[in-house]
Write a protein that holds these residues in place. Structure first.
Motif, PDB file in Angstrom:
ATOM      1  N   LEU A 188     -27.413  47.753  62.708  1.00  0.00           N
ATOM      2  CA  LEU A 188     -27.559  46.911  61.508  1.00  0.00           C
ATOM      3  C   LEU A 188     -26.633  47.391  60.389  1.00  0.00           C
ATOM      4  N   ASP A 189     -26.618  48.707  60.189  1.00  0.00           N
ATOM      5  CA  ASP A 189     -25.748  49.265  59.146  1.00  0.00           C
ATOM      6  C   ASP A 189     -24.274  49.012  59.471  1.00  0.00           C
ATOM      7  N   LEU A 190     -23.950  49.106  60.771  1.00  0.00           N
ATOM      8  CA  LEU A 190     -22.562  48.892  61.177  1.00  0.00           C
ATOM      9  C   LEU A 190     -22.153  47.445  60.911  1.00  0.00           C
ATOM     10  N   ARG A 191     -23.076  46.541  61.226  1.00  0.00           N
ATOM     11  CA  ARG A 191     -22.788  45.124  60.949  1.00  0.00           C
ATOM     12  C   ARG A 191     -22.514  44.910  59.453  1.00  0.00           C
ATOM     13  N   ALA A 192     -23.361  45.537  58.632  1.00  0.00           N
ATOM     14  CA  ALA A 192     -23.172  45.407  57.180  1.00  0.00           C
ATOM     15  C   ALA A 192     -21.815  45.983  56.760  1.00  0.00           C
ATOM     16  N   ALA A 193     -21.447  47.109  57.381  1.00  0.00           N
ATOM     17  CA  ALA A 193     -20.169  47.738  57.029  1.00  0.00           C
ATOM     18  C   ALA A 193     -19.001  46.818  57.371  1.00  0.00           C
ATOM     19  N   ASP A 233     -38.705  55.192  71.751  1.00  0.00           N
ATOM     20  CA  ASP A 233     -38.737  54.173  70.706  1.00  0.00           C
ATOM     21  C   ASP A 233     -37.947  54.621  69.494  1.00  0.00           C
ATOM     22  N   GLU A 234     -38.102  55.895  69.204  1.00  0.00           N
ATOM     23  CA  GLU A 234     -37.425  56.425  68.031  1.00  0.00           C
ATOM     24  C   GLU A 234     -35.916  56.323  68.185  1.00  0.00           C
ATOM     25  N   GLU A 235     -35.437  56.692  69.406  1.00  0.00           N
ATOM     26  CA  GLU A 235     -34.004  56.610  69.662  1.00  0.00           C
ATOM     27  C   GLU A 235     -33.500  55.183  69.550  1.00  0.00           C
ATOM     28  N   ARG A 236     -34.294  54.259  70.153  1.00  0.00           N
ATOM     29  CA  ARG A 236     -33.904  52.867  70.108  1.00  0.00           C
ATOM     30  C   ARG A 236     -33.864  52.376  68.662  1.00  0.00           C
ATOM     31  N   GLU A 237     -34.891  52.802  67.926  1.00  0.00           N
ATOM     32  CA  GLU A 237     -34.978  52.421  66.524  1.00  0.00           C
ATOM     33  C   GLU A 237     -33.749  52.928  65.753  1.00  0.00           C
ATOM     34  N   THR A 238     -33.360  54.188  66.024  1.00  0.00           N
ATOM     35  CA  THR A 238     -32.205  54.756  65.347  1.00  0.00           C
ATOM     36  C   THR A 238     -30.940  53.963  65.674  1.00  0.00           C
ATOM     37  N   ARG A 239     -30.810  53.618  66.971  1.00  0.00           N
ATOM     38  CA  ARG A 239     -29.616  52.865  67.374  1.00  0.00           C
ATOM     39  C   ARG A 239     -29.609  51.475  66.756  1.00  0.00           C
ATOM     40  N   ASN A 240     -30.794  50.826  66.740  1.00  0.00           N
ATOM     41  CA  ASN A 240     -30.870  49.503  66.125  1.00  0.00           C
ATOM     42  C   ASN A 240     -30.511  49.564  64.652  1.00  0.00           C
ATOM     43  N   GLN A 241     -31.036  50.574  63.978  1.00  0.00           N
ATOM     44  CA  GLN A 241     -30.752  50.722  62.551  1.00  0.00           C
ATOM     45  C   GLN A 241     -29.260  50.958  62.344  1.00  0.00           C
TER      46      GLN A 241
END
Ligand code: C2E
Ligand code: MG
Ligand code: MG
Ligand code: MG
Length: 287
Positions: A29-34, A18-26
């Motif tokens: 999201l940051d990449l989309r913002a960039a 879950d943690e890995e998935r969470e990191t990738r999702n985050q």
């Protein structure tokens, strides 16, 4: 282990997954913002003529400085962009930025990487044509680099997209050649305009005489199809000499310059003597 264990699968819970998935999702999201904020940067790595070391081209490479985390390698964020449906926009953003930059560099060519995911977008070739139209860049100055994955998985579809891109006038290079499974038949059927020898092959030079033979055979294969060859990952004089003798007409690697800012490319263009002197020194040391 959870699949075979029936009811047990509900207990086979791995918090770190879950943690890995969470990191990738985050990260997605940051990449989309960039991308939204136009924070993706493009750096340019010199590509030189193998006998004169004259600057002939640059490869555009994406850079992302993730807020609060620092620089993220494209080997990490490009796959995330692919998996989260961001690669179309990211890829076109890099192409747009680098075409605008190329307008400042008459006489130079440009290569830009394209991901398999972009090839899947039916509108891809149309977007590429639009970018040439709005920037006024001659498509013959531009090479799109692709790895073999998509060609192997989807040969029919790949051929169609390639035909469309060729009509626009851009050239197509096979990137990371020598790192995968490309067969002669497949190389012939796609008719690439250029091959780029993978840096793992270049850097195996010096591991013994077999490495030189493998490299020579790989370059010879491309040349037998009349396809010019660029070597990437060139770091030493000896590699440069071997690659030129093997038949590569272009070289790219830290020996000539790391990926750098447009201002650094301007400086190289203003002081071509630096690269020419390096070529002369190597010719003198390895006659
Ligand atoms: P690539 O297209 O094969 O690019 C060459 C990579 O080798 C670059 O890594 C470059 O910095 C590195 N390199 C060049 N010369 C040397 C050398 O002498 N020694 C060593 N050790 N490395 C060298 P980079 O910039 O980290 O990019 C990695 C990969 O990420 C690229 O491999 C490409 O597949 C992908 N990539 C980068 N930018 C983009 C982009 O805008 N779009 C897409 N689709 N992929 C990109
Ligand atoms: Mg490349
Ligand atoms: Mg490569
Ligand atoms: Mg690569």
């Amino acid at each position: 282990a959870s699949k075979e264990s029936g009811r047990g699968r509900w207990t086979a819970y791995h918090p770190q997954m879950d943690e890995e998935r969470e990191t990738r999702n985050q990260m997605a999201l940051d990449l989309r913002a960039a991308i939204d904020n136009e924070d993706i940067q493009v750096v340019y790595q010199p590509v030189v003529d193998s006998s004169t070391f004259e600057l002939v081209s640059v490869e555009a490479l994406a850079r992302w400085n993730r807020p609060g985390h620092g620089p993220v390698s494209p080997d990490v964020f490009i796959p995330i962009a692919e998996a989260s449906g961001l690669i179309d926009r990211l890829g076109l953003d890099v192409l747009r930025q680098s075409l605008m930059q190329l307008a400042e560099w008459p006489g130079l060519k440009l290569s830009v990487n394209v991901s398999p995911g972009q090839f899947r977008d039916p509108a891809f070739a149309g977007h590429v044509a639009d970018l040439f139209y709005v920037t006024g860049i001659d498509p013959h100055r531009v090479v799109l680099e692709m790895t073999e994955t998509y060609f192997i998985q989807n040969p029919e579809r790949a051929r169609t997209v390639l035909e469309r891109l060729r009509k626009i006038g851009v050239q197509i290079a096979l990137d990371d050649f020598g790192s995968g499974f490309s067969s002669v038949g497949y190389l012939r059927q796609f008719g690439f305009d250029r091959m780029k020898i993978d840096k793992s092959l270049v850097q195996s030079l010096g591991d013994g005489h077999r490495a030189v033979e493998m490299l020579q055979a790989t370059v010879a294969l491309a040349r037998s199809l009349d396809v010019p060859v660029t070597a990437e990952g060139v770091e030493t004089d000896q590699q440069a000499v071997n690659l030129r003798l093997a038949g590569c007409d272009q070289l790219q690697g830290y020996l000539f310059g790391r990926p750098c800012s447009p201002a650094d490319i301007d400086a190289l263009r203003l002081r071509p003597m630096d690269l020419r002197a390096k070529a002369a020194a190597i010719a003198f040391a390895h006659p």
